[in-house]
Motif scaffolding. Sequence first.
Motif, PDB file in Angstrom:
ATOM      1  N   ILE A 221      33.063  49.405  36.638  1.00  0.00           N
ATOM      2  CA  ILE A 221      33.842  48.164  36.595  1.00  0.00           C
ATOM      3  C   ILE A 221      33.789  47.504  37.961  1.00  0.00           C
ATOM      4  CG2 ILE A 221      36.179  47.217  36.435  1.00  0.00           C
ATOM      5  CD1 ILE A 221      36.731  49.187  34.204  1.00  0.00           C
ATOM      6  N   ARG A 222      33.339  46.264  37.995  1.00  0.00           N
ATOM      7  CA  ARG A 222      33.384  45.462  39.219  1.00  0.00           C
ATOM      8  C   ARG A 222      34.654  44.603  39.169  1.00  0.00           C
ATOM      9  NH1 ARG A 222      29.787  42.764  42.669  1.00  0.00           N
ATOM     10  NH2 ARG A 222      29.022  44.897  43.030  1.00  0.00           N
ATOM     11  N   LEU A 223      35.523  44.801  40.137  1.00  0.00           N
ATOM     12  CA  LEU A 223      36.767  44.045  40.242  1.00  0.00           C
ATOM     13  C   LEU A 223      36.779  43.294  41.561  1.00  0.00           C
ATOM     14  CD1 LEU A 223      39.723  43.356  39.364  1.00  0.00           C
ATOM     15  CD2 LEU A 223      40.428  45.479  40.504  1.00  0.00           C
ATOM     16  N   PHE A 224      37.048  42.006  41.503  1.00  0.00           N
ATOM     17  CA  PHE A 224      37.119  41.192  42.709  1.00  0.00           C
ATOM     18  C   PHE A 224      38.527  41.245  43.298  1.00  0.00           C
ATOM     19  CE2 PHE A 224      33.222  39.391  41.129  1.00  0.00           C
ATOM     20  CZ  PHE A 224      32.551  38.977  42.272  1.00  0.00           C
ATOM     21  N   LYS A 232      43.149  37.122  40.056  1.00  0.00           N
ATOM     22  CA  LYS A 232      43.671  36.972  38.712  1.00  0.00           C
ATOM     23  C   LYS A 232      44.092  35.528  38.476  1.00  0.00           C
ATOM     24  CE  LYS A 232      47.278  38.984  35.720  1.00  0.00           C
ATOM     25  NZ  LYS A 232      48.494  39.850  35.704  1.00  0.00           N
ATOM     26  N   GLN A 233      43.809  35.018  37.287  1.00  0.00           N
ATOM     27  CA  GLN A 233      44.324  33.728  36.848  1.00  0.00           C
ATOM     28  C   GLN A 233      44.991  33.920  35.496  1.00  0.00           C
ATOM     29  OE1 GLN A 233      40.769  30.942  38.679  1.00  0.00           O
ATOM     30  NE2 GLN A 233      41.980  30.111  37.005  1.00  0.00           N
ATOM     31  N   GLY A 234      46.288  33.611  35.431  1.00  0.00           N
ATOM     32  CA  GLY A 234      47.022  33.901  34.211  1.00  0.00           C
ATOM     33  C   GLY A 234      47.031  35.390  33.962  1.00  0.00           C
ATOM     34  N   ASP A 235      46.572  35.786  32.772  1.00  0.00           N
ATOM     35  CA  ASP A 235      46.509  37.215  32.434  1.00  0.00           C
ATOM     36  C   ASP A 235      45.099  37.783  32.595  1.00  0.00           C
ATOM     37  OD1 ASP A 235      49.213  37.278  31.723  1.00  0.00           O
ATOM     38  OD2 ASP A 235      48.781  36.565  29.688  1.00  0.00           O
ATOM     39  N   THR A 236      44.194  36.996  33.157  1.00  0.00           N
ATOM     40  CA  THR A 236      42.789  37.409  33.232  1.00  0.00           C
ATOM     41  C   THR A 236      42.408  37.804  34.651  1.00  0.00           C
ATOM     42  OG1 THR A 236      42.237  35.864  31.443  1.00  0.00           O
ATOM     43  CG2 THR A 236      40.403  36.719  32.765  1.00  0.00           C
ATOM     44  N   TYR A 237      41.852  39.001  34.783  1.00  0.00           N
ATOM     45  CA  TYR A 237      41.368  39.481  36.070  1.00  0.00           C
ATOM     46  C   TYR A 237      39.891  39.106  36.241  1.00  0.00           C
ATOM     47  CZ  TYR A 237      45.543  42.350  36.745  1.00  0.00           C
ATOM     48  OH  TYR A 237      46.829  42.788  36.923  1.00  0.00           O
ATOM     49  N   ALA A 238      39.499  38.884  37.481  1.00  0.00           N
ATOM     50  CA  ALA A 238      38.088  38.654  37.805  1.00  0.00           C
ATOM     51  C   ALA A 238      37.400  40.010  37.823  1.00  0.00           C
ATOM     52  CB  ALA A 238      37.948  37.957  39.145  1.00  0.00           C
ATOM     53  N   ALA A 239      36.967  40.456  36.661  1.00  0.00           N
ATOM     54  CA  ALA A 239      36.418  41.800  36.527  1.00  0.00           C
ATOM     55  C   ALA A 239      35.432  41.833  35.368  1.00  0.00           C
ATOM     56  CB  ALA A 239      37.532  42.822  36.287  1.00  0.00           C
ATOM     57  N   PRO A 261      33.119  42.710  28.900  1.00  0.00           N
ATOM     58  CA  PRO A 261      34.509  42.568  29.340  1.00  0.00           C
ATOM     59  C   PRO A 261      35.070  43.903  29.826  1.00  0.00           C
ATOM     60  CG  PRO A 261      34.166  41.451  27.249  1.00  0.00           C
ATOM     61  CD  PRO A 261      32.929  42.258  27.514  1.00  0.00           C
ATOM     62  N   ALA A 262      35.944  43.831  30.800  1.00  0.00           N
ATOM     63  CA  ALA A 262      36.564  45.036  31.365  1.00  0.00           C
ATOM     64  C   ALA A 262      38.057  45.037  31.086  1.00  0.00           C
ATOM     65  CB  ALA A 262      36.322  45.106  32.868  1.00  0.00           C
ATOM     66  N   VAL A 263      38.575  46.203  30.812  1.00  0.00           N
ATOM     67  CA  VAL A 263      40.022  46.382  30.653  1.00  0.00           C
ATOM     68  C   VAL A 263      40.568  46.917  31.980  1.00  0.00           C
ATOM     69  CG1 VAL A 263      41.848  47.601  29.432  1.00  0.00           C
ATOM     70  CG2 VAL A 263      39.802  46.820  28.186  1.00  0.00           C
ATOM     71  N   ILE A 264      41.466  46.174  32.587  1.00  0.00           N
ATOM     72  CA  ILE A 264      42.038  46.574  33.876  1.00  0.00           C
ATOM     73  C   ILE A 264      43.353  47.296  33.631  1.00  0.00           C
ATOM     74  CG2 ILE A 264      42.853  45.771  36.113  1.00  0.00           C
ATOM     75  CD1 ILE A 264      39.833  45.478  35.604  1.00  0.00           C
ATOM     76  N   THR A 265      43.350  48.572  33.937  1.00  0.00           N
ATOM     77  CA  THR A 265      44.507  49.431  33.693  1.00  0.00           C
ATOM     78  C   THR A 265      45.373  49.553  34.947  1.00  0.00           C
ATOM     79  OG1 THR A 265      43.293  51.405  34.389  1.00  0.00           O
ATOM     80  CG2 THR A 265      43.121  50.756  32.061  1.00  0.00           C
ATOM     81  N   ASP A 266      46.525  50.162  34.763  1.00  0.00           N
ATOM     82  CA  ASP A 266      47.401  50.419  35.910  1.00  0.00           C
ATOM     83  C   ASP A 266      46.718  51.352  36.906  1.00  0.00           C
ATOM     84  OD1 ASP A 266      49.377  48.822  34.855  1.00  0.00           O
ATOM     85  OD2 ASP A 266      50.513  50.493  33.969  1.00  0.00           O
ATOM     86  N   GLU A 267      45.896  52.281  36.406  1.00  0.00           N
ATOM     87  CA  GLU A 267      45.189  53.208  37.288  1.00  0.00           C
ATOM     88  C   GLU A 267      44.188  52.458  38.176  1.00  0.00           C
ATOM     89  OE1 GLU A 267      47.121  55.302  34.155  1.00  0.00           O
ATOM     90  OE2 GLU A 267      45.662  53.660  34.037  1.00  0.00           O
ATOM     91  N   ILE A 268      43.509  51.491  37.600  1.00  0.00           N
ATOM     92  CA  ILE A 268      42.564  50.684  38.378  1.00  0.00           C
ATOM     93  C   ILE A 268      43.310  49.857  39.421  1.00  0.00           C
ATOM     94  CG2 ILE A 268      40.999  48.694  38.237  1.00  0.00           C
ATOM     95  CD1 ILE A 268      39.980  49.858  35.595  1.00  0.00           C
ATOM     96  N   LEU A 269      44.422  49.276  39.041  1.00  0.00           N
ATOM     97  CA  LEU A 269      45.219  48.488  39.989  1.00  0.00           C
ATOM     98  C   LEU A 269      45.754  49.374  41.116  1.00  0.00           C
ATOM     99  CD1 LEU A 269      47.200  46.167  37.531  1.00  0.00           C
ATOM    100  CD2 LEU A 269      45.167  45.622  38.889  1.00  0.00           C
ATOM    101  N   SER A 270      46.045  50.628  40.790  1.00  0.00           N
ATOM    102  CA  SER A 270      46.498  51.562  41.820  1.00  0.00           C
ATOM    103  C   SER A 270      45.396  51.838  42.828  1.00  0.00           C
ATOM    104  CB  SER A 270      46.969  52.868  41.167  1.00  0.00           C
ATOM    105  OG  SER A 270      47.339  53.817  42.156  1.00  0.00           O
ATOM    106  N   LEU A 271      44.154  51.991  42.344  1.00  0.00           N
ATOM    107  CA  LEU A 271      43.017  52.180  43.249  1.00  0.00           C
ATOM    108  C   LEU A 271      42.883  50.981  44.190  1.00  0.00           C
ATOM    109  CD1 LEU A 271      40.292  53.603  40.821  1.00  0.00           C
ATOM    110  CD2 LEU A 271      41.462  54.850  42.640  1.00  0.00           C
TER     111      LEU A 271
END
Length: 348
Positions: A221-224, A232-239, A261-271
Amino acid sequence: MRIAFFVNSIAGEGPRFATSLLAMAALNRDHEVVYVTPGDFSLLANGKLAVHVKVLPATKYKKPETFHAALQDKALESRTIDVTEIDALLLRNDPSLDLVTRPWAAYAGILFGRLAAQRGVIVLNDPEGLALAQNKLYFENFPEIVRPPALISRNIDEVRRFVEKHRKGVILKPLQGSGGKNVFKINSISEANLNQIVEALSVEGYLIAQPYIAEAREGDIRLFLLDGKPLKQGDTYAAMRRVPAKGDLRSNIHAKGTAEPAVITDEILSLAEHVRPKLVMDGMFLVGIDIVGDKILEVNVFTPGGLWNIREQSGVDFSGHIIKSVEKKVLLQTESQERIDNRQLATL
């Protein structure tokens, strides 16, 4: 506002590169856009820093192909300006592309970016921070909890011991590199070509070995991150999820990986939160982090790409949001009673 984009070469830019989308967004927001390449700086005898730029027409663009055609136009206006006439300089080159054929060009952006920042130009990402991140060794300075154990060496015996320790396999790649180039999976020390792979990688310098993570078969997963936080814009992450081509272990889009499409979880946000303090400290304005399982495999601070793929999947164009952040920094610098340090300003 005049925004300068520093790239390896104009001819090497593509219509769907993230830099192209950012430049389009700046033009569409009525800013002047100029392009700069490694050979375009001149430090004059009087101490002034001149920049030889290519000036994009003041036109609004809907299609990246139309913008790209304008950028590649041989009649594109050339102009020489003082660096102080630039409000923001975005360093968007990939040093690894120049290391072999043009080593003098690899870090010209950092060197002259420093001079520009000293003269009051906002430089993003911060050149002092980028100087710390000239290869993957930078990643080893992030918290251990977010990254897999790694060996950095040129010694075949050390590599063999590392491979023997990690029975599920090891990934070998150059310490200096990008785009999935020269990435190998080693299953055991009995592989006949292990010596040759290490020898080949060592020609370019040090290599890095990491344990193979089984989830990598499903891609990464590539997350900006913008200003140290998930973009993030609204509920959508740049991922996006980057899926390897069949028979390939690399998920890089340049290596024929595909984007989903990528699902951004709480675990990913923690990283992302674990790496935020250092990214902010180093003035890393725009970053892409690559995640497999519960680990970050890379932190991409030089020209991270994928904004077009994310736009195609989500319908959200994050480039305008990024340019708004640049506008905010220019305004903060203009309104400040005292000059704000570039590294600090980069993530405000």
